[in-house]
Design an enzyme around this catalytic site. Sequence first.
Site, PDB file in Angstrom:
ATOM      1  N   HIS A 188       0.839  -1.207   0.000  1.00 13.77           N
ATOM      2  CA  HIS A 188       0.000   0.000   0.000  1.00 13.77           C
ATOM      3  C   HIS A 188       0.874   1.258   0.000  1.00 13.77           C
ATOM      4  CE1 HIS A 188      -2.982  -2.713   2.303  1.00 13.77           C
ATOM      5  NE2 HIS A 188      -3.521  -2.516   1.121  1.00 13.77           N
ATOM      6  N   LYS A 213     -15.876  -7.561   6.094  1.00 14.76           N
ATOM      7  CA  LYS A 213     -14.581  -8.236   6.129  1.00 14.76           C
ATOM      8  C   LYS A 213     -14.129  -8.645   7.538  1.00 14.76           C
ATOM      9  CE  LYS A 213     -12.361  -7.012   1.851  1.00 14.76           C
ATOM     10  NZ  LYS A 213     -11.142  -6.494   1.242  1.00 14.76           N
ATOM     11  N   ARG A 223      -1.794  -6.068  -8.438  1.00 11.14           N
ATOM     12  CA  ARG A 223      -0.737  -7.056  -8.210  1.00 11.14           C
ATOM     13  C   ARG A 223      -0.762  -8.042  -9.373  1.00 11.14           C
ATOM     14  NH1 ARG A 223      -2.945  -7.736  -2.260  1.00 11.14           N
ATOM     15  NH2 ARG A 223      -4.723  -7.138  -3.499  1.00 11.14           N
ATOM     16  N   SER A 239      -2.773  -7.741   2.855  1.00  2.02           N
ATOM     17  CA  SER A 239      -3.077  -7.622   4.285  1.00  2.02           C
ATOM     18  C   SER A 239      -3.476  -8.976   4.854  1.00  2.02           C
ATOM     19  CB  SER A 239      -4.216  -6.624   4.500  1.00  2.02           C
ATOM     20  OG  SER A 239      -3.830  -5.348   4.067  1.00  2.02           O
TER      21      SER A 239
HETATM   22  P1  ADP Z   1      -9.640  -4.058  -0.539  1.00  3.08           P
HETATM   23  O1  ADP Z   1     -10.283  -4.187   0.779  1.00  3.08           O
HETATM   24  O2  ADP Z   1     -10.413  -3.260  -1.549  1.00  3.08           O
HETATM   25  O3  ADP Z   1      -9.061  -5.349  -1.093  1.00  3.08           O
HETATM   26  P2  ADP Z   1      -7.022  -3.360   0.330  1.00  3.08           P
HETATM   27  O4  ADP Z   1      -6.841  -2.526   1.518  1.00  3.08           O
HETATM   28  O5  ADP Z   1      -6.610  -4.798   0.465  1.00  3.08           O
HETATM   29  O6  ADP Z   1      -8.451  -3.132  -0.219  1.00  3.08           O
HETATM   30  O7  ADP Z   1      -6.217  -2.742  -0.867  1.00  3.08           O
HETATM   31  C1  ADP Z   1      -6.523  -1.471  -1.376  1.00  3.08           C
HETATM   32  C2  ADP Z   1      -5.894  -1.338  -2.732  1.00  3.08           C
HETATM   33  O8  ADP Z   1      -4.495  -1.563  -2.623  1.00  3.08           O
HETATM   34  C3  ADP Z   1      -6.396  -2.307  -3.779  1.00  3.08           C
HETATM   35  O9  ADP Z   1      -6.427  -1.651  -5.019  1.00  3.08           O
HETATM   36  C4  ADP Z   1      -5.361  -3.394  -3.779  1.00  3.08           C
HETATM   37  O10 ADP Z   1      -5.279  -4.031  -5.039  1.00  3.08           O
HETATM   38  C5  ADP Z   1      -4.111  -2.560  -3.519  1.00  3.08           C
HETATM   39  N1  ADP Z   1      -3.030  -3.355  -2.949  1.00  3.08           N
HETATM   40  C6  ADP Z   1      -3.056  -4.137  -1.842  1.00  3.08           C
HETATM   41  N2  ADP Z   1      -1.855  -4.726  -1.631  1.00  3.08           N
HETATM   42  C7  ADP Z   1      -1.048  -4.304  -2.643  1.00  3.08           C
HETATM   43  C8  ADP Z   1       0.312  -4.574  -3.022  1.00  3.08           C
HETATM   44  N3  ADP Z   1       1.084  -5.431  -2.348  1.00  3.08           N
HETATM   45  N4  ADP Z   1       0.805  -3.952  -4.131  1.00  3.08           N
HETATM   46  C9  ADP Z   1       0.001  -3.126  -4.837  1.00  3.08           C
HETATM   47  N5  ADP Z   1      -1.275  -2.841  -4.561  1.00  3.08           N
HETATM   48  C10 ADP Z   1      -1.797  -3.422  -3.475  1.00  3.08           C
END
Ligand code: ADP
Length: 160
Positions: A17, A41, A90, A128
């Site tokens: 992130h 979630k 990703r 996460s």
């Molecule tokens: P969600 O609950 O929508 O899955 P996240 O908090 O997991 O949201 O992620 C928010 C955004 O960050 C999403 O667009 C997700 O694809 C991106 N994201 C999460 N982890 C990574 C990573 N390791 N590299 C790039 N983008 C990421």
Amino acid sequence: MRTGYYPGTFDPITYGHLDIISRAAKLFDKLYVSVSYNPIKNPLFTTEERVALVKEVMKDIPNIEVVESNMLTVEHCKILGADHIVRGLRAVTDYDYEFQLTNINREINPEVDTVFFMTQGKYSFLSSSSVRELAQFGGDVSSMVPDVVKEAIDRKFKKH
Ligand code: ADP
């Protein structure tokens, strides 16, 4: 003024992130990082805890504002005056979901467009949920999250 809006659950915020946020912050005059309430979630960290961690980790980037959201992304963009949604990509497995989401958002408000940042290779398997799973079984997450997040995780799982 170009304003971006990066929504996510951030349960917890990871280096993946962080990479997206610091790159997007260079492209926008202002970037909102929006922590979604998302009760579906069943998050490990409360909304307040997730917001506090994102704020702490992002404190050195001046054009970022961390907000909390329990409404539709495009609605919140409208209220805050954001014209672009920022998302991270990703592996190809992210693609279908993000494609659907982008089209739904465009349907609701065609004036807000979505832009994507491709992750760096080293973060492409970082999520996460993998951090939470690893931490739950006592694994070392120090290469996945900043120290302050690791400490908060340790407290959750009562390592201290
Ligand atoms: P969600 O609950 O929508 O899955 P996240 O908090 O997991 O949201 O992620 C928010 C955004 O960050 C999403 O667009 C997700 O694809 C991106 N994201 C999460 N982890 C990574 C990573 N390791 N590299 C790039 N983008 C990421």
